[in-house]
Scaffold this active site. Structure first.
Site, PDB file in Angstrom:
ATOM      1  N   SER A  20      -1.611  -3.792  10.795  1.00 43.80           N
ATOM      2  CA  SER A  20      -1.283  -4.746   9.739  1.00 43.80           C
ATOM      3  C   SER A  20      -0.118  -5.636  10.154  1.00 43.80           C
ATOM      4  O   SER A  20       0.838  -5.176  10.771  1.00 43.80           O
ATOM      5  CB  SER A  20      -0.889  -3.993   8.473  1.00 43.80           C
ATOM      6  OG  SER A  20      -1.892  -3.093   8.133  1.00 43.80           O
ATOM      7  N   HIS A  80     -11.059  -2.033  11.301  1.00 42.95           N
ATOM      8  CA  HIS A  80      -9.971  -2.914  10.864  1.00 42.95           C
ATOM      9  C   HIS A  80      -9.833  -4.028  11.907  1.00 42.95           C
ATOM     10  O   HIS A  80      -8.904  -4.033  12.713  1.00 42.95           O
ATOM     11  CB  HIS A  80      -8.690  -2.065  10.776  1.00 42.95           C
ATOM     12  CG  HIS A  80      -7.549  -2.738  10.084  1.00 42.95           C
ATOM     13  ND1 HIS A  80      -6.253  -2.320  10.215  1.00 42.95           N
ATOM     14  CD2 HIS A  80      -7.500  -3.800   9.240  1.00 42.95           C
ATOM     15  CE1 HIS A  80      -5.456  -3.084   9.492  1.00 42.95           C
ATOM     16  NE2 HIS A  80      -6.183  -3.986   8.893  1.00 42.95           N
ATOM     17  N   ARG A 127       1.695 -12.191  -0.543  1.00 38.88           N
ATOM     18  CA  ARG A 127       0.346 -12.493  -0.062  1.00 38.88           C
ATOM     19  C   ARG A 127      -0.236 -13.759  -0.658  1.00 38.88           C
ATOM     20  O   ARG A 127       0.129 -14.166  -1.754  1.00 38.88           O
ATOM     21  CB  ARG A 127      -0.583 -11.338  -0.468  1.00 38.88           C
ATOM     22  CG  ARG A 127      -0.218  -9.979   0.107  1.00 38.88           C
ATOM     23  CD  ARG A 127      -0.611  -9.867   1.531  1.00 38.88           C
ATOM     24  NE  ARG A 127      -0.217  -8.601   2.124  1.00 38.88           N
ATOM     25  CZ  ARG A 127      -0.953  -7.948   3.018  1.00 38.88           C
ATOM     26  NH1 ARG A 127      -2.095  -8.434   3.442  1.00 38.88           N
ATOM     27  NH2 ARG A 127      -0.518  -6.831   3.550  1.00 38.88           N
ATOM     28  N   TYR A 173      -1.412  -3.374  -7.078  1.00 40.35           N
ATOM     29  CA  TYR A 173      -1.211  -4.233  -5.918  1.00 40.35           C
ATOM     30  C   TYR A 173      -2.240  -4.069  -4.794  1.00 40.35           C
ATOM     31  O   TYR A 173      -2.573  -2.940  -4.419  1.00 40.35           O
ATOM     32  CB  TYR A 173       0.189  -3.967  -5.334  1.00 40.35           C
ATOM     33  CG  TYR A 173       0.646  -5.110  -4.456  1.00 40.35           C
ATOM     34  CD1 TYR A 173       1.002  -6.316  -5.036  1.00 40.35           C
ATOM     35  CD2 TYR A 173       0.663  -5.013  -3.074  1.00 40.35           C
ATOM     36  CE1 TYR A 173       1.385  -7.388  -4.258  1.00 40.35           C
ATOM     37  CE2 TYR A 173       1.059  -6.079  -2.290  1.00 40.35           C
ATOM     38  CZ  TYR A 173       1.421  -7.261  -2.885  1.00 40.35           C
ATOM     39  OH  TYR A 173       1.800  -8.323  -2.124  1.00 40.35           O
ATOM     40  N   ARG A 177       0.846  -1.186   0.000  1.00 34.04           N
ATOM     41  CA  ARG A 177       0.000   0.000   0.000  1.00 34.04           C
ATOM     42  C   ARG A 177       0.887   1.242   0.000  1.00 34.04           C
ATOM     43  O   ARG A 177       1.987   1.233   0.531  1.00 34.04           O
ATOM     44  CB  ARG A 177      -0.880   0.021   1.250  1.00 34.04           C
ATOM     45  CG  ARG A 177      -2.017  -0.968   1.201  1.00 34.04           C
ATOM     46  CD  ARG A 177      -2.946  -0.832   2.389  1.00 34.04           C
ATOM     47  NE  ARG A 177      -2.371  -1.327   3.618  1.00 34.04           N
ATOM     48  CZ  ARG A 177      -1.833  -0.594   4.571  1.00 34.04           C
ATOM     49  NH1 ARG A 177      -1.796   0.727   4.446  1.00 34.04           N
ATOM     50  NH2 ARG A 177      -1.335  -1.128   5.658  1.00 34.04           N
ATOM     51  N   LYS A 223      -9.508  -2.037   1.536  1.00 34.73           N
ATOM     52  CA  LYS A 223      -9.215  -0.897   2.409  1.00 34.73           C
ATOM     53  C   LYS A 223      -9.977   0.354   1.976  1.00 34.73           C
ATOM     54  O   LYS A 223     -10.472   1.118   2.802  1.00 34.73           O
ATOM     55  CB  LYS A 223      -7.713  -0.624   2.423  1.00 34.73           C
ATOM     56  CG  LYS A 223      -6.867  -1.818   2.804  1.00 34.73           C
ATOM     57  CD  LYS A 223      -7.183  -2.314   4.191  1.00 34.73           C
ATOM     58  CE  LYS A 223      -6.248  -3.435   4.594  1.00 34.73           C
ATOM     59  NZ  LYS A 223      -6.553  -3.956   5.926  1.00 34.73           N
ATOM     60  N   CYS A 266       0.252  -7.987  12.352  1.00 33.74           N
ATOM     61  CA  CYS A 266       0.488  -8.263  13.775  1.00 33.74           C
ATOM     62  C   CYS A 266      -0.147  -9.592  14.167  1.00 33.74           C
ATOM     63  O   CYS A 266      -0.368  -9.852  15.341  1.00 33.74           O
ATOM     64  CB  CYS A 266      -0.128  -7.176  14.650  1.00 33.74           C
ATOM     65  SG  CYS A 266       0.934  -5.779  14.912  1.00 33.74           S
ATOM     66  N   ASP A 280      -9.855  -9.550   8.816  1.00 33.56           N
ATOM     67  CA  ASP A 280      -9.296  -8.210   8.579  1.00 33.56           C
ATOM     68  C   ASP A 280     -10.264  -7.065   8.841  1.00 33.56           C
ATOM     69  O   ASP A 280      -9.849  -6.026   9.321  1.00 33.56           O
ATOM     70  CB  ASP A 280      -8.783  -8.133   7.130  1.00 33.56           C
ATOM     71  CG  ASP A 280      -7.824  -6.970   6.909  1.00 33.56           C
ATOM     72  OD1 ASP A 280      -7.016  -6.691   7.806  1.00 33.56           O
ATOM     73  OD2 ASP A 280      -7.893  -6.338   5.839  1.00 33.56           O
TER      74      ASP A 280
END
Ligand code: OXD
Ligand code: MN
Length: 642
Positions: free
Chosen positions: A303, A281, A422, A252, A103, A261, A305, A328
């Site tokens: 993100s 989130h 990913r 991406y 991102r 997002k 974690c 997510d």
């Protein structure tokens, strides 16, 4: 008011009327015209305007079928954009241009008339870190500089998609127009997409999502790895007043799969504010205790974690069962009884691959062996995937090609996979997907967890004294930076509610919204709020808590608190477990509870000071009084710590 997509009719570019830049209408096939003509007037108008501006060679209205996806993947294979992974069933590997791997927060903007609608005013001389604002006029210029003719030679795909189960009162519909077949194939996994969404939409409004990789054909230079993108011109913009998303230059993840997002969080949070709910989130998991009682928990972590790991955890505590609703994003709304109901608006997992293994997340590993698109992972010579963390379960001696297509050997000094590589896999394939994961009314949430990577000072778990205190815990979240965005290194960053990169409006107003939510419930139904930290380290550097499946011990305590068990004692930061409350039986290694729950006075006084500075510098006049009062109360409590 933003005049996005107004260009084709009225404007001129370089002195020429835009109409002279349009392709001959006959470029679009008759069949495509008929399919566009069958769209609702609102969708058709969006498509028509985009065609006039972006000048694609063809238009394809996606039906969302398996056959359509197979044909796109075949076409991308021929073009060298993806390759099949024959070791698995219908799995694919894409390698991106190394300049397009994450991102791009610095190029992500919210467009409102007034800056303050988007971001609080930072203290003079301080750079704001709670989002980027763009004016409508600047958006118009940015669009004019990028979009006219940007899809020349390419096909424009029309993707009708639903965030949330089609037809659920909590779901919302979007239409993404993109020139990337990779985006189409990925959106089919990540959202409910296709003809039934158009039927559910009827003549209603929808979130307009426009995306282009920004490389019209013929390309002036060869794309790297066959991955067209335009990093110099990349921009990801959102217009809440018009429910619009406009993204250019990156193919991406969060930059291009606009349901995730951009829609579910940024535009979603602005819709949620208007309509009185929460777009967060957060993962959602179902947990059943040995007595067969089931509860649902939502949890926000920045993100990378371990949200996916927690959402699919294999509990080590006997008799417990975890089931996954989402990993997510959560859309949550109080129902008429004051119960907070949550849906996962997504249909798939776009998980970070490195670190995922049968040891850390066997359920994710079982999920990704079919119908999965991998991006920027390494490939084995026998047609499988490899990444850091799979050393013990993949035979690397067969030969490994790294994420950039180079031969790779263990110990060669560079990672095989990009740290933000990913897997994009259907949620329904997860062996522990919750039976209620597509429930139209959503699952009832009993507890909300906030957390982050905090190597120092922050206890394993503590419970907020009240909803208001819980909102402070969310606002005060800090964590080590990760690879999901373009940040470098391991600095501790403020990441309130794990939403810092995803706020669709002024964070101060977001806090007001959260505070007001308690009025929609009652003490009997309001979820309890907790803070967790699996990542505290001992002075010598090792983790103090084993994490992963052992986190079920923390969830056990959380559940017992939700059920009203008096297994907590007051501390300066919140309620913590009483000395014997945390169930530790059967742990392979002894845990140093004293260190794990210690509250070093120096650390906490510095922490409060850092928060005071952060709020003063970043939020200023928009900080709700309730939050300053809560922080003040925390300061007074930690003053007494040794
Ligand atoms: C994600 C992120 O990709 O948070 O989920 O960055
Ligand atoms: Mn995320």
């Amino acid at each position: 008011m933003v005049q996005f997509l107004r260009l084709a009719g009225a404007r001129s570019l370089c002195g020429r009327p835009v109409s002279s830049l349009l392709p001959a209408r006959r470029a679009i096939s008759q069949q495509a015209r008929e399919r566009v003509a069958a769209l609702s007037p609102k969708v058709r108008e969006f498509v028509d305007r985009t065609v006039r501006m972006c000048q694609p060679a063809d238009v394809h209205v996606c039906d969302g079928s398996a056959a359509e996806s197979a044909s796109l993947l075949r076409m991308m294979t021929e073009a060298g954009v993806v390759e099949p992974l024959p070791k698995y069933d219908n799995c694919w590997l894409a390698r991106t241009d190394p300049a397009d791997v994450a991102r791009v927060e610095s190029k992500t903007f919210i467009v409102t008339d007034e800056r303050r609608q988007t971001v609080p005013t930072p203290r003079q001389g301080v750079k704001g870190a709670l989002g980027n604002w763009m004016s409508p006029a600047d958006l118009d210029s940015a669009v004019a500089a990028r979009f006219p003719g940007c899809m020349r030679g390419r096909t424009l795909y029309v993707i009708p998609f639903s965030m949330g189960p089609v037809g659920s009162p909590l779901s919302k519909i979007g239409i993404e127009l993109t020139d990337s077949p990779y985006v189409v194939a990925s959106m089919r996994v990540m959202t409910r997409m296709g003809t039934d969404v158009l039927e559910a939409l009827g003549d209603d409004d929808f979130v307009k999502c426009l995306h282009s990789v920004g490389r019209p054909l013929p390309m002036k230079t060869e794309p790297v790895n066959g991955w067209p993108c335009n990093p110099e011109q990349t921009i990801v913009t959102h217009v809440p007043a018009r429910n619009e998303i406009i993204s250019f230059g990156s193919g991406y993840g969060g930059n291009s799969l606009l349901g995730k997002k951009c829609f579910a969080l940024r535009i979603g949070s602005t819709i949620a504010r208007r309509e009185g709910w929460l777009a967060e989130h957060m993962l959602i998991l179902g947990i059943t205790n040995p007595q067969g009682e089931k509860r649902y928990i939502a949890a926000a972590f920045p993100s990378a974690c371990g949200k996916t790991n927690l959402a699919m955890m294999a509990p080590t505590l006997p008799g417990y069962k975890i089931e996954c609703v989402g990993d997510d994003i959560a859309w949550m709304k109080f129902d008429e009884n004051g119960v907070l109901r949550a849906i996962n608006p997504e249909n798939g997992f776009f998980g970070v691959a490195p670190g995922t293994s049968s040891a850390t997340n066997p359920m994710a590993m079982a999920t990704v062996t079919a119908n999965t698109i991998f991006t920027n992972v390494a490939k084995t010579a026998d047609g499988g995937v490899f990444w850091e963390g799979l050393e013990r379960e993949v035979d690397a001696s067969v030969g490994v090609t790294d994420w950039q297509g180079r031969a790779w050997t263990p110990g060669c000094g560079r990672p095989s996979s990009h740290p933000n590589s990913r897997f994009c896999a259907p949620a329904a394939q997860c062996p522990i997907i919750d039976p209620q994961w597509e429930s139209a009314e959503g699952v009832p949430i009993s507890a909300i967890l906030f957390g982050g990577r905090r190597p120092e000072g922050v206890p394993l778990v503590y419970e907020a004294f009240s909803w208001r205190h819980g909102v402070l815990l969310g606002a005060a979240m800090r964590s080590e930076a990760t690879a999901a965005a373009e940040h470098k290194g391991k600095v501790i960053m403020n990441d309130p509610f794990a939403m810092r990169p995803f706020f669709g409006y002024n964070f101060g107003h977001y806090l007001e919204h959260w505070l007001s939510m308690s009025e929609r419930s009652s003490p009997a139904h309001l979820p309890k709020i907790f803070h967790v930290n699996w990542f505290r380290k001992a002075a010598g550097g090792g983790f103090l808590w084993p994490g992963f499946g052992e986190n079920s011990r923390v969830l056990d305590w959380v559940l017992r608190r939700v059920q009203g068990e008096p297994c907590a004692q007051e501390s300066a930061v919140g309620y913590i477990p009483t000395p014997d409350a945390l169930r530790l039986e059967g742990l392979a290694e002894k845990v140093d509870l004293e260190q794990l729950f210690s509250l070093p006075g120096d650390f906490w006084r510095r922490e409060v000071e850092a928060l005071e500075t952060y709020f003063a510098e970043q939020v200023g006049a928009d900080l709700p009084t309730a939050i300053s009062e809560e922080l003040d109360a925390l300061r007074k409590r930690v003053e007494k710590l040794e």
